[in-house]
Design an enzyme around this catalytic site. Structure first.
Site, PDB file in Angstrom:
ATOM      1  N   ARG A   1       0.871  -1.170   0.000  1.00  0.00           N
ATOM      2  CA  ARG A   1       0.000   0.000   0.000  1.00  0.00           C
ATOM      3  C   ARG A   1       0.911   1.223   0.000  1.00  0.00           C
ATOM      4  NH1 ARG A   1      -3.530  -2.724  -1.448  1.00  0.00           N
ATOM      5  NH2 ARG A   1      -5.506  -3.237  -0.450  1.00  0.00           N
TER       6      ARG A   1
ATOM      7  N   GLU B   1      -3.643   7.640  -4.209  1.00  0.00           N
ATOM      8  CA  GLU B   1      -4.073   7.171  -5.538  1.00  0.00           C
ATOM      9  C   GLU B   1      -5.402   7.817  -5.944  1.00  0.00           C
ATOM     10  OE1 GLU B   1      -4.133   2.895  -5.219  1.00  0.00           O
ATOM     11  OE2 GLU B   1      -2.026   2.849  -4.645  1.00  0.00           O
TER      12      GLU B   1
ATOM     13  N   HIS C   1      -1.588   0.643  -9.686  1.00  0.00           N
ATOM     14  CA  HIS C   1      -2.173  -0.347  -8.742  1.00  0.00           C
ATOM     15  C   HIS C   1      -2.833  -1.505  -9.502  1.00  0.00           C
ATOM     16  CE1 HIS C   1      -4.035  -0.893  -4.472  1.00  0.00           C
ATOM     17  NE2 HIS C   1      -3.814  -2.067  -5.066  1.00  0.00           N
ATOM     18  N   VAL C   2      -1.994  -2.267 -10.188  1.00  0.00           N
ATOM     19  CA  VAL C   2      -2.507  -3.371 -11.010  1.00  0.00           C
ATOM     20  C   VAL C   2      -1.945  -4.730 -10.576  1.00  0.00           C
ATOM     21  CG1 VAL C   2      -3.042  -1.996 -13.062  1.00  0.00           C
ATOM     22  CG2 VAL C   2      -0.711  -2.860 -12.751  1.00  0.00           C
TER      23      VAL C   2
HETATM   24  P1  NAP Z   1      -0.555 -11.668   4.845  1.00  0.00           P
HETATM   25  O1  NAP Z   1      -0.504 -13.099   4.449  1.00  0.00           O
HETATM   26  O2  NAP Z   1      -1.408 -11.273   5.993  1.00  0.00           O
HETATM   27  O3  NAP Z   1       0.952 -11.181   5.088  1.00  0.00           O
HETATM   28  C1  NAP Z   1       1.257  -9.960   5.659  1.00  0.00           C
HETATM   29  C2  NAP Z   1       2.699 -10.005   6.150  1.00  0.00           C
HETATM   30  O4  NAP Z   1       3.059  -8.703   6.631  1.00  0.00           O
HETATM   31  C3  NAP Z   1       2.944 -10.970   7.295  1.00  0.00           C
HETATM   32  O5  NAP Z   1       4.172 -11.610   7.050  1.00  0.00           O
HETATM   33  C4  NAP Z   1       3.045 -10.085   8.530  1.00  0.00           C
HETATM   34  O6  NAP Z   1       3.889 -10.715   9.478  1.00  0.00           O
HETATM   35  C5  NAP Z   1       3.672  -8.827   7.931  1.00  0.00           C
HETATM   36  N1  NAP Z   1       3.368  -7.625   8.709  1.00  0.00           N
HETATM   37  C6  NAP Z   1       2.158  -7.205   9.156  1.00  0.00           C
HETATM   38  N2  NAP Z   1       2.299  -6.075   9.865  1.00  0.00           N
HETATM   39  C7  NAP Z   1       3.607  -5.778   9.877  1.00  0.00           C
HETATM   40  C8  NAP Z   1       4.368  -4.735  10.470  1.00  0.00           C
HETATM   41  N3  NAP Z   1       3.783  -3.763  11.209  1.00  0.00           N
HETATM   42  N4  NAP Z   1       5.702  -4.729  10.280  1.00  0.00           N
HETATM   43  C9  NAP Z   1       6.307  -5.695   9.545  1.00  0.00           C
HETATM   44  N5  NAP Z   1       5.627  -6.711   8.973  1.00  0.00           N
HETATM   45  C10 NAP Z   1       4.298  -6.748   9.129  1.00  0.00           C
HETATM   46  O7  NAP Z   1      -1.057 -10.770   3.634  1.00  0.00           O
HETATM   47  P2  NAP Z   1      -0.938 -11.036   2.068  1.00  0.00           P
HETATM   48  O8  NAP Z   1      -2.089 -11.823   1.595  1.00  0.00           O
HETATM   49  O9  NAP Z   1       0.438 -11.502   1.763  1.00  0.00           O
HETATM   50  O10 NAP Z   1      -1.148  -9.524   1.525  1.00  0.00           O
HETATM   51  C11 NAP Z   1      -0.308  -8.493   1.956  1.00  0.00           C
HETATM   52  C12 NAP Z   1      -0.778  -7.135   1.493  1.00  0.00           C
HETATM   53  O11 NAP Z   1      -0.446  -6.926   0.135  1.00  0.00           O
HETATM   54  C13 NAP Z   1      -2.280  -6.856   1.531  1.00  0.00           C
HETATM   55  O12 NAP Z   1      -2.739  -6.557   2.833  1.00  0.00           O
HETATM   56  C14 NAP Z   1      -2.405  -5.668   0.600  1.00  0.00           C
HETATM   57  O13 NAP Z   1      -2.230  -4.469   1.300  1.00  0.00           O
HETATM   58  C15 NAP Z   1      -1.249  -5.859  -0.368  1.00  0.00           C
HETATM   59  N6  NAP Z   1      -1.714  -6.221  -1.719  1.00  0.00           N
HETATM   60  C16 NAP Z   1      -1.484  -5.374  -2.749  1.00  0.00           C
HETATM   61  C17 NAP Z   1      -1.904  -5.724  -4.024  1.00  0.00           C
HETATM   62  C18 NAP Z   1      -1.678  -4.833  -5.198  1.00  0.00           C
HETATM   63  O14 NAP Z   1      -2.483  -4.832  -6.105  1.00  0.00           O
HETATM   64  N7  NAP Z   1      -0.602  -4.095  -5.236  1.00  0.00           N
HETATM   65  C19 NAP Z   1      -2.594  -6.910  -4.228  1.00  0.00           C
HETATM   66  C20 NAP Z   1      -2.810  -7.739  -3.157  1.00  0.00           C
HETATM   67  C21 NAP Z   1      -2.351  -7.393  -1.900  1.00  0.00           C
HETATM   68  P3  NAP Z   1       3.814 -10.354  11.054  1.00  0.00           P
HETATM   69  O15 NAP Z   1       2.379 -10.437  11.431  1.00  0.00           O
HETATM   70  O16 NAP Z   1       4.688 -11.370  11.684  1.00  0.00           O
HETATM   71  O17 NAP Z   1       4.382  -8.986  11.182  1.00  0.00           O
HETATM   72  C1  8YV Z   2      -6.708  -4.613  -5.832  1.00  0.00           C
HETATM   73  C2  8YV Z   2      -5.338  -5.159  -3.739  1.00  0.00           C
HETATM   74  O1  8YV Z   2      -6.211  -3.361  -6.142  1.00  0.00           O
HETATM   75  O2  8YV Z   2      -6.156  -7.235  -2.968  1.00  0.00           O
HETATM   76  C3  8YV Z   2      -5.649  -6.142  -2.667  1.00  0.00           C
HETATM   77  O3  8YV Z   2      -5.387  -5.839  -1.497  1.00  0.00           O
HETATM   78  O4  8YV Z   2      -4.741  -4.155  -3.492  1.00  0.00           O
HETATM   79  C4  8YV Z   2      -5.663  -5.454  -5.162  1.00  0.00           C
HETATM   80  O5  8YV Z   2      -5.857  -6.784  -5.390  1.00  0.00           O
HETATM   81  C5  8YV Z   2      -8.010  -4.367  -5.216  1.00  0.00           C
HETATM   82  O6  8YV Z   2      -8.051  -4.526  -3.862  1.00  0.00           O
HETATM   83  C6  8YV Z   2      -9.086  -5.160  -5.880  1.00  0.00           C
HETATM   84  O7  8YV Z   2     -10.306  -4.774  -5.379  1.00  0.00           O
END
Ligand code: NAP
Ligand code: 8YV
Length: 323
Positions: A233, A262, A280-281
């Site tokens: 994010r 964004e 953001h894709v």
């Molecule tokens: P997840 O399985 O919950 O993993 C999150 C990781 O972050 C865990 O390893 C957690 O470990 C760590 N974490 C949480 N808080 C932290 C902190 N304060 N300091 C350091 N590490 C921390 O989540 P995920 O499914 O991998 O998804 C992660 C994130 O990616 C989503 O929440 C979303 O914001 C982002 N995302 C972005 C896109 C995009 O389109 N760009 C798409 C999908 C997801 P600990 O709890 O041990 O700290």
């Molecule tokens: C999308 C994401 O931008 O899953 C997330 O956390 O950031 C992305 O997959 C969006 O959330 C889809 O609605």
């Protein structure tokens, strides 16, 4: 004819999702409503469900104006736009779409690493602009092979990125609040990891707990030869500090899919050829968005038909039957 339940949609959903919603619900779209207080006054009591785009915020005014809200189904894995504390207090179940997007978001992170290091955008312009014919070969770029990659947040997506980086012989290490039972070296100290890394990939949740986790100290530790990749994010990176570090050459390169405000992106980045910018894709492929959309719909349908959901957020898992 039986009255349908009422659903409020926040943000853009796919036609497939909208068609599925329309089968079970009377659908209201927040984007089409000019007088929100008037709408909430008239329809608020009847609305039992919200479907929201992951990167959107569910406004406090809307939460407050829906006294019979029972479920918020988030189309995305990150749910930092939803006030889960209030939801839990009110017994509202929040669901999201974990796992189905791991591969495409991990691919986006590696795409950004490669695009920045191999200067994909510059070299595409090299051909289109005629430079190849006039100036000859493009300048050399940098390899990602054998490099040290620090992953900030080794969760579902972070671990998928780590696994895929093995194909590039990268040395993976990670930082999170808690060490995991994995073979990758753990850094409790994020600055120390940034110092050791050639690439820092940020893939934590957003929200208050991670706000500006990547600050000036981390960026300076990553240094003039280092590359920051943010697919988490925008809020996780201190954007002003990052732009300044890139401008002053204290940070070498950046590949960014997400930004603090964004769709507004600091325009200073537009002129930099050491950054690659995406709107953001991370998960935005036809295949993955279909899987995410289906899960968003499934959570809503199962909640009302069976009293169960498939993927609640952890804070709400105690409020509902899960399977
Ligand atoms: P997840 O399985 O919950 O993993 C999150 C990781 O972050 C865990 O390893 C957690 O470990 C760590 N974490 C949480 N808080 C932290 C902190 N304060 N300091 C350091 N590490 C921390 O989540 P995920 O499914 O991998 O998804 C992660 C994130 O990616 C989503 O929440 C979303 O914001 C982002 N995302 C972005 C896109 C995009 O389109 N760009 C798409 C999908 C997801 P600990 O709890 O041990 O700290
Ligand atoms: C999308 C994401 O931008 O899953 C997330 O956390 O950031 C992305 O997959 C969006 O959330 C889809 O609605």
């Amino acid at each position: 004819m039986e009255n349908k339940r009422e659903l409020l949609v926040i943000g853009e959903m796919t036609p497939r999702m909208m068609a599925a919603f329309a089968r079970d619900f009377t659908v209201h779209e927040l984007s089409g409503i000019d007088d929100i207080p008037g709408f909430l006054n008239e329809a608020g009591e009847r609305i039992e469900a919200i479907a929201t785009f992951g990167a959107e915020t569910v406004p406090q005014q809307v939460m407050d104006g829906l006294p019979n809200l029972k479920i918020i189904s988030c189309y995305g894995v990150g749910y930092d736009g939803i006030d889960t504390q209030t939801a839990v207090k009110r017994g509202i179940v929040v669901t999201h779409t974990p796992n189905v997007l791991n591969n495409d978001v991990a691919n986006t992170a590696i795409l950004l690493m490669l695009a920045v290091s191999r200067q994909l955008v510059r070299d595409d312009c090299w051909v289109r602009s005629g430079n190849w014919k006039v100036k000859g070969a493009a300048p050399l770029t940098r390899s990602i092979e054998d490099k040290t990659v620090g992953i900030v947040g080794l969760g579902r997506i972070g671990e998928t990125i780590a696994a895929k980086l093995q194909a590039f012989s990268c040395k993976v290490c990670y930082h999170s609040r808690n060490p995991r039972d994995v073979a990758y070296p753990y850094f409790a100290d994020l600055v120390a990891m940034a110092k050791a890394a050639d690439y820092l990939i940020v893939i934590t949740p957003g929200g208050a707990a991670t706000r500006h986790l990547i600050d000036r100290a981390v960026l300076d530790a990553l240094g003039p030869d280092g590359t920051l990749v943010n697919v988490a994010r925008g809020s996780v990176v201190d954007e002003a500090a990052m732009v300044a570090a890139l401008r002053e050459g204290r940070l070498g390169y950046a590949g960014l899919d997400v930004f603090e405000a964004e769709p507004h992106v600091p325009e200073e980045l537009f002129a930099m050829d050491n950054v690659v910018l995406l709107p953001h894709v991370g998960s935005a492929t036809v295949e993955t968005r279909q899987a995410m959309g289906d899960l968003t719909v499934e959570n809503l349908q199962r909640f009302f038909k069976q009293g169960r959901v498939t993927t609640p957020v952890p804070e709400c898992a105690h409020l509902v039957e899960v399977d």
